[in-house]
Design an enzyme around this catalytic site. Structure first.
Site, PDB file in Angstrom:
ATOM      1  N   SER A 241      11.962  22.079 -10.372  1.00 52.36           N
ATOM      2  CA  SER A 241      13.028  21.103 -10.588  1.00 52.36           C
ATOM      3  C   SER A 241      12.951  19.919  -9.632  1.00 52.36           C
ATOM      4  O   SER A 241      13.365  18.805  -9.983  1.00 52.36           O
ATOM      5  CB  SER A 241      14.396  21.787 -10.442  1.00 52.36           C
ATOM      6  OG  SER A 241      14.497  22.468  -9.197  1.00 52.36           O
ATOM      7  N   LEU A 242      12.409  20.136  -8.432  1.00 52.85           N
ATOM      8  CA  LEU A 242      12.277  19.029  -7.482  1.00 52.85           C
ATOM      9  C   LEU A 242      11.299  17.973  -7.996  1.00 52.85           C
ATOM     10  O   LEU A 242      11.433  16.785  -7.679  1.00 52.85           O
ATOM     11  CB  LEU A 242      11.814  19.551  -6.124  1.00 52.85           C
ATOM     12  CG  LEU A 242      12.822  20.444  -5.389  1.00 52.85           C
ATOM     13  CD1 LEU A 242      12.166  21.074  -4.170  1.00 52.85           C
ATOM     14  CD2 LEU A 242      14.062  19.650  -4.987  1.00 52.85           C
TER      15      LEU A 242
END
Length: 373
Positions: free
Chosen positions: A164-165
């Site tokens: 997700s980063l």
């Protein structure tokens, strides 16, 4: 830019004929060939994309975040043909975002009122929707206009692999507390650190990132039957067994791997098959095997950058050292410096400010790497 042979021949004949004249008479310079309307069938004949897409002729299908399509049109308007009820998109004309489409569904979205001239148009998928398949049907011109030949591919390519980063999860949010709806609306992969880094280096890119997944363990131990590695080979993430077939045009000079946050960011739960030591060992083993897979896929000339951060930085360092000891000199370690980051994105993710700061640092690092292609 790819131009049909017939168009090239016509342009050459025009130049030759316009240059004919009486000896000793000054001749005007031949006019440059004008962009030609696209006559070939199929979406991929009219757009440039570097993303993992499956060609269905009149449409293309895809799943990963940040997939983008670039085209050129002549005239006063352009339509964007989409079928997607899960993801959001930005439409950019001549480098300016002119529309954000929220789960548009099956539609042709029109941008009208443009100057009657040649325009660049770019469509980009903002967020991740791995449970769904997205479909793009190409660009269409307003009456009296034309879709022109596609823009040329960039000479440099970078692949970003992560969670997700790397997606850009909630990076536009003004609060760390977000509902799932707020996460979707405030995620913009086009301003993630990967997209920013690639554009600063003049590169085409892929963001092959999947929120919540790790190398061997997912966030909070969830979905233990799958990991990021389950999905890496796919174009369509929600189709079990799907395999993306590289058309031969994707040959990245650099691959950046940023996986490990989900493996180590939450405490082990009762019933999970790990101890802290066995999890670390399994992570290092799987990471090493994944790097070998990337090396086999892309060859000796590709530089692989393994990102270390937080609790898993030391493990990544060990994996990179093992690869170097085995003779792989094009695997590099990069410590992600989190000084100055505010983590103001949804659920303590990178904010847009953080993405810009990371992109500054990563651009500097990647710009100094040797690339053979």
């Amino acid at each position: 830019m790819f131009t049909a042979p017939a168009a090239l021949l016509a342009a050459l004949l025009t130049a030759l004929l316009s240059g004919a004249g009486a000896a000793g008479t000054a001749q005007a310079a031949p006019a440059a060939p004008q962009p030609q309307p696209v006559r070939a069938k199929g979406v991929l004949a009219q757009v440039h994309t570097a993303g993992r897409v499956e060609d269905a002729g009149s449409t293309v299908r895809y799943s990963w975040p940040g997939v983008y399509f670039e085209g050129r049109v002549r005239g006063t308007g352009v339509g964007v043909v989409l079928d997607d009820s899960a993801a959001d998109y930005d439409v950019q004309v001549d480098g300016v975002t002119v529309a954000t489409l929220v789960t548009p569904g099956r539609t042709t979205h029109w941008i009208n009122g443009l100057r009657n001239s040649t325009h660049t148009v770019r469509l980009v998928k903002r967020n991740d929707s791995p449970w769904a398949t997205s479909t793009f049907g190409g660009f269409v011109a307003a009456p009296g206009g034309a879709v022109l030949s596609r823009p040329a591919a960039r000479s440099r390519q970078i692949e970003f692999i992560g969670d997700s980063l790397t997606v850009g999860y909630g990076n536009l949010s003004t609060s760390r507390d977000c509902t799932s709806e707020q996460v979707s609306r405030n995620t913009d992969a086009d301003v993630s650190y990967g997209a920013l880094t690639a554009r600063r280096l003049g590169a085409d890119y892929q963001l092959n990132a999947y929120s919540g997944l790790g190398m061997v363990r997912n966030y909070n131990g969830g979905s233990p039957d799958v990991t990021y590695r389950t999905f890496y080979d796919r174009a369509l993430l929600n189709v079990p067994g799907d395999v993306w077939r590289n058309p031969g045009t994707w040959r990245p000079q650099i691959v950046v791997v940023h996986l490990g946050t989900n493996d180590f960011s939450t405490a082990l739960n009762p019933g999970e098959p790990w101890t802290p030591d066995s999890l670390a060992a399994a992570y290092r083993t799987a990471y090493g095997e994944f790097l070998k897979k990337l090396r086999t896929r892309y060859g000796a000339a590709t530089t692989i950058v393994a990102v270390g951060a937080g609790a898993f930085a030391g493990h990544v360092q060990q994996v990179v050292k093992a690869r170097a000891d085995a003779g792989d000199s094009r695997v590099r370690y990069w410590l992600l410096d989190d000084s100055g980051l505010d983590f103001l994105g949804c659920h303590w993710h990178y904010s847009a400010h953080d993405d810009r700061l990371i992109a500054d640092r990563l651009t500097s690092f990647l710009g100094g790497l040797p690339t053979a292609r």
